[in-house]
Every structure is written in C-alpha cells, then in structure tokens.
Design a protein around this motif. Structure first.
Motif, PDB file in Angstrom:
ATOM      1  N   THR A  66      43.033  44.442  31.720  1.00 27.29           N
ATOM      2  CA  THR A  66      43.738  44.453  32.995  1.00 27.29           C
ATOM      3  C   THR A  66      42.712  44.570  34.120  1.00 27.29           C
ATOM      4  N   SER A  67      43.205  44.741  35.339  1.00 28.38           N
ATOM      5  CA  SER A  67      42.303  44.926  36.474  1.00 28.38           C
ATOM      6  C   SER A  67      41.857  46.374  36.613  1.00 28.38           C
ATOM      7  N   GLU A  71      46.868  49.169  37.082  1.00 29.73           N
ATOM      8  CA  GLU A  71      47.666  48.105  36.480  1.00 29.73           C
ATOM      9  C   GLU A  71      48.073  48.466  35.059  1.00 29.73           C
ATOM     10  N   SER A  72      47.167  49.063  34.307  1.00 31.86           N
ATOM     11  CA  SER A  72      47.493  49.455  32.926  1.00 31.86           C
ATOM     12  C   SER A  72      48.643  50.453  32.897  1.00 31.86           C
ATOM     13  N   LEU A  75      51.820  48.604  33.642  1.00 33.44           N
ATOM     14  CA  LEU A  75      52.232  47.804  32.496  1.00 33.44           C
ATOM     15  C   LEU A  75      52.856  48.672  31.418  1.00 33.44           C
ATOM     16  N   SER A 193      45.369  54.171  28.889  1.00 31.15           N
ATOM     17  CA  SER A 193      44.863  53.348  29.988  1.00 31.15           C
ATOM     18  C   SER A 193      43.537  53.904  30.499  1.00 31.15           C
ATOM     19  N   SER A 195      39.808  52.721  33.250  1.00 32.11           N
ATOM     20  CA  SER A 195      39.115  51.798  34.147  1.00 32.11           C
ATOM     21  C   SER A 195      37.619  51.837  33.892  1.00 32.11           C
ATOM     22  N   GLU A 226      46.417  37.187  27.292  1.00 31.35           N
ATOM     23  CA  GLU A 226      46.474  38.549  26.749  1.00 31.35           C
ATOM     24  C   GLU A 226      47.776  38.800  25.993  1.00 31.35           C
ATOM     25  N   LYS A 229      51.221  39.300  27.574  1.00 31.54           N
ATOM     26  CA  LYS A 229      51.593  40.542  28.247  1.00 31.54           C
ATOM     27  C   LYS A 229      50.964  40.679  29.625  1.00 31.54           C
ATOM     28  N   ARG A 230      49.901  39.896  29.881  1.00 32.08           N
ATOM     29  CA  ARG A 230      49.212  40.027  31.169  1.00 32.08           C
ATOM     30  C   ARG A 230      48.618  38.664  31.518  1.00 32.08           C
TER      31      ARG A 230
END
Length: 374
Positions: A66-67, A71-72, A75, A193, A195, A226, A229-230
């Motif tokens: 993800t970004s 975002e995670s 989601l 999640s 980053s 993905e 899903k993304r």
C-alpha cells in the motif's frame, strides 16, 4: 540540526535510497505487464513480498503493498467490516489508536457500533475490560502494537489468546511504531499494518499483512493489482527498498535497542528532578513523552527549535488539531500535563552527541520559562 522526531518519520538509510534509485532505473516496468521485462519486475516484486513476510515471521500471510499504514488501516477496517457486517456490527477499539484508525471508524459510525477498551494509567489496554466487552456481535478488534505518543507496548499475544474463542472477531494490529524497532510476536493476529518511512525506509510505501487476504473487500478499484485488493500500478522500487530497510533495521535491532535505552534514560535523568517536569509512562526506548507543566507544548517545541532541536507535541498526523491528546487523556493526565507535553523520539541514526545537545537544550529551555511553570 538535531532531529528528535523519529516517531513521525525517519531519515532513509543511504543504501535504501540507492536501492530505490537503482530499482527504479533498472526495473521501471509495470509488474502487471506480460512482456518479458514486466515478468522480471513481477518476480522482483514477489521476492520483496516474500522477504517482508519472512522478516516479520508471517510467511504464510498475504502481503498487500500500500502507500503506507494509513491506507493499510483503512483497507483492513473497511475491507473486513464490509464482509462481516452481516454477521455483527460491534467493533472494539482501544482508546489510544492513531487517527487513521479512529477517524475511519468515526466515518463508519452509521454502519457499526464502536466500543472503546479502557486504558490503564500505564498506557496499556485493560484486558479485563476487553474480556467484558467481547460478545457474539463483535466482528472486529483493533489494538496498536506500540502507542505513538508515549511508546507503551500493548499485550498483543494476550489479546490474541483471548480472542481464540471468538473466531468471528477479526484482530487487527497497527504495528507502525513496532516493525523494524522491537521484536514482537504477531502469531494469532489476523492483519498487521505498517509504513516503511518509520524504520528508515522511504515514504509512500507500506503494507497490510493478512492471514486471509481473500476476506478483504477492496476499497480502491481498478486493474486488479495486489490480488484485486489494492488496484493501481505497484510501487516496485518502494517495495524493494522497504524490504531492505526492514532487513537492515532487523539486523541492528538488538544493538539499537540497547543504545536508545541509554539515550532515553539519560534524558529522563536530566529532567527527573526539575520542578514541574513530568515524565509520562513509556515502554519502547525510542519514544519519550514529558510535560512542562504550566507551559504550552508548542512553546517548548519552538524554544527547542530555536536551539536546533526538532521534537513534536503529539503525533505529526494530529499535531495541528486543537484538541487534547487522546492517549494522554486516556491514561488520566491532567489538562496542564497534556497541554505542556512534548514527544522526543530517537532513531537508529541518533548519536550520543545529539542526545547531549538535547539535554543541554532542555535545561536551557527550562531556565528560560521556569517562571511560568507550576
């Protein structure tokens, strides 16, 4: 300049930046393309995916790039609740979650019923209260691994064991302040999640690890990237660079933990006996939250900034909001302690000389404003 705001973001390792640039130069192809170069890029992406899962110890999980953690988290929350809301509507969440959790649930308040797990004075979730809240209507439980304001470490394994008898409840963990910084056992957790930029990787890339990604409903639609899903062209250089940052941080974790623990204790020793300075409960060595009681945290941050020391008041994602910090409120801190709080956060690149400068600056700022302190 002395940078002490590593909980907000970290400086990327030079080798990670080189990996990012080299991958972008050599593998600029779309991983979804079926030509030879596209397939080469796809293989590199899968190698990065496997490395990320292996470094966290969840090889059997799905990894969706993800970004970043915001975002995670979106989601995980939206994607799981959309699938599960026909079998229940109750969500359990700790009081001290990141805004990307709290605000997402707030936006869904007409669809679900949110219940908050109480917090102890030490910044831990109240396990007994969590047990009281669990019933057959609970479909989602979300508790962060490490709090981003005071650094308290949550009892993730105890929660996972508690939820074993409630298979309908999806257990999500925001591990943004834990991955690459402390060892933690995530077995029994349904989704995690994080980053890259929190552990000396680059910005704009993160991941959601899910025990069963097939249970997620997508929140971004498009070309089906993905696992569907993304959607959106995958950030291959970012994913490869994130895997490298994770590996470097993991290899140096034991040494860095010991060093940052010394730094944390040194700063506490500096301010412990100063009148009207309060040290909040903590946990991880890289986060320390203290209050100048009677002053405004912004005043202290600016005074330190004039001396070349960069710290923050609350989380960077919420520092411009004019309201009392939820974490400090949840642990029972007074209004004066909350308003006067600053967060100091160390990183793997923090040096002893910088900590010495920080200590000198804290002493100087205290002398400068002590007339207004309680």
């Amino acid at each position: 300049m002395v940078y002490m705001d590593n909980a907000a973001t970290t400086k990327p390792y030079k080798s990670v930046m080189e990996t990012y640039m080299n991958t972008g130069d050599d593998y600029y192809f779309n991983t979804a393309s079926i030509h030879t170069k596209g397939r080469e890029a796809a293989r590199l992406l899968e190698a990065a995916r496997a490395q990320v899962k292996g470094l966290i110890g969840l090889e059997e999980y799905d990894c969706i790039f993800t970004s970043g953690a915001t975002e995670s988290n979106n989601l995980a929350i939206q994607g799981i609740i959309e699938k599960k809301k026909r079998s229940g509507t109750t969500i359990l969440v700790s009081e001290i979650e990141h805004p990307s959790i709290m605000n997402t649930l707030e936006a869904m308040k007409e669809e679900v019923r949110v219940k908050y797990i109480r917090t102890t004075a030490g910044g831990m979730i109240d396990l007994a209260h969590l047990e009281e809240l669990i019933d057959e209507d609970v479909i989602f439980v979300t508790i962060m691994a490490v709090n981003n304001i005071i650094g308290s470490v949550q009892p993730i394994q105890e929660v996972a064991r508690l939820l074993e008898g409630h298979p309908k409840a999806h257990f999500h963990v925001d591990a943004t302040q834990a991955v690459g910084k402390i060892q933690m056992d995530y077995r029994g957790v349904d989704s995690i999640s994080f980053s890259s930029h929190k552990f000396h990787g680059i910005k704009g890339i993160g991941a959601l690890l899910s025990r069963d990604g097939g249970k997620l409903s997508p929140i971004i639609y498009g070309g089906g990237h993905e696992y569907g899903k993304r959607s959106g062209t995958v950030n291959l250089p970012g994913a490869v660079a994130m895997a490298r940052a994770m590996r470097i941080s993991g290899e140096a974790m034991k040494e860095n933990t010991a060093r940052l623990s010394r730094y944390n204790e040194q700063v506490q020793d500096k301010v412990r006996n100063l009148k009207s300075i309060h040290i909040h409960p903590g946990g991880v060595p890289h986060i320390l939250n203290i209050s100048f009681i009677g002053a405004q945290g912004e005043v202290v941050v600016n005074a330190l900034g004039k001396r070349g020391i960069m710290v923050s008041t609350t989380s960077a994602c919420a520092s411009k909001l004019r309201k009392l910090n939820e974490t400090l409120s949840a642990i029972g801190s007074s209004k004066e302690k909350i308003e006067g709080s600053i967060r100091i956060s160390f990183g793997n690149m923090t040096a002893q000389a910088e900590v010495d400068q920080l200590c000198d600056a804290l002493g100087a700022v205290y002398e400068e404003i002590k007339e207004v302190l309680e």
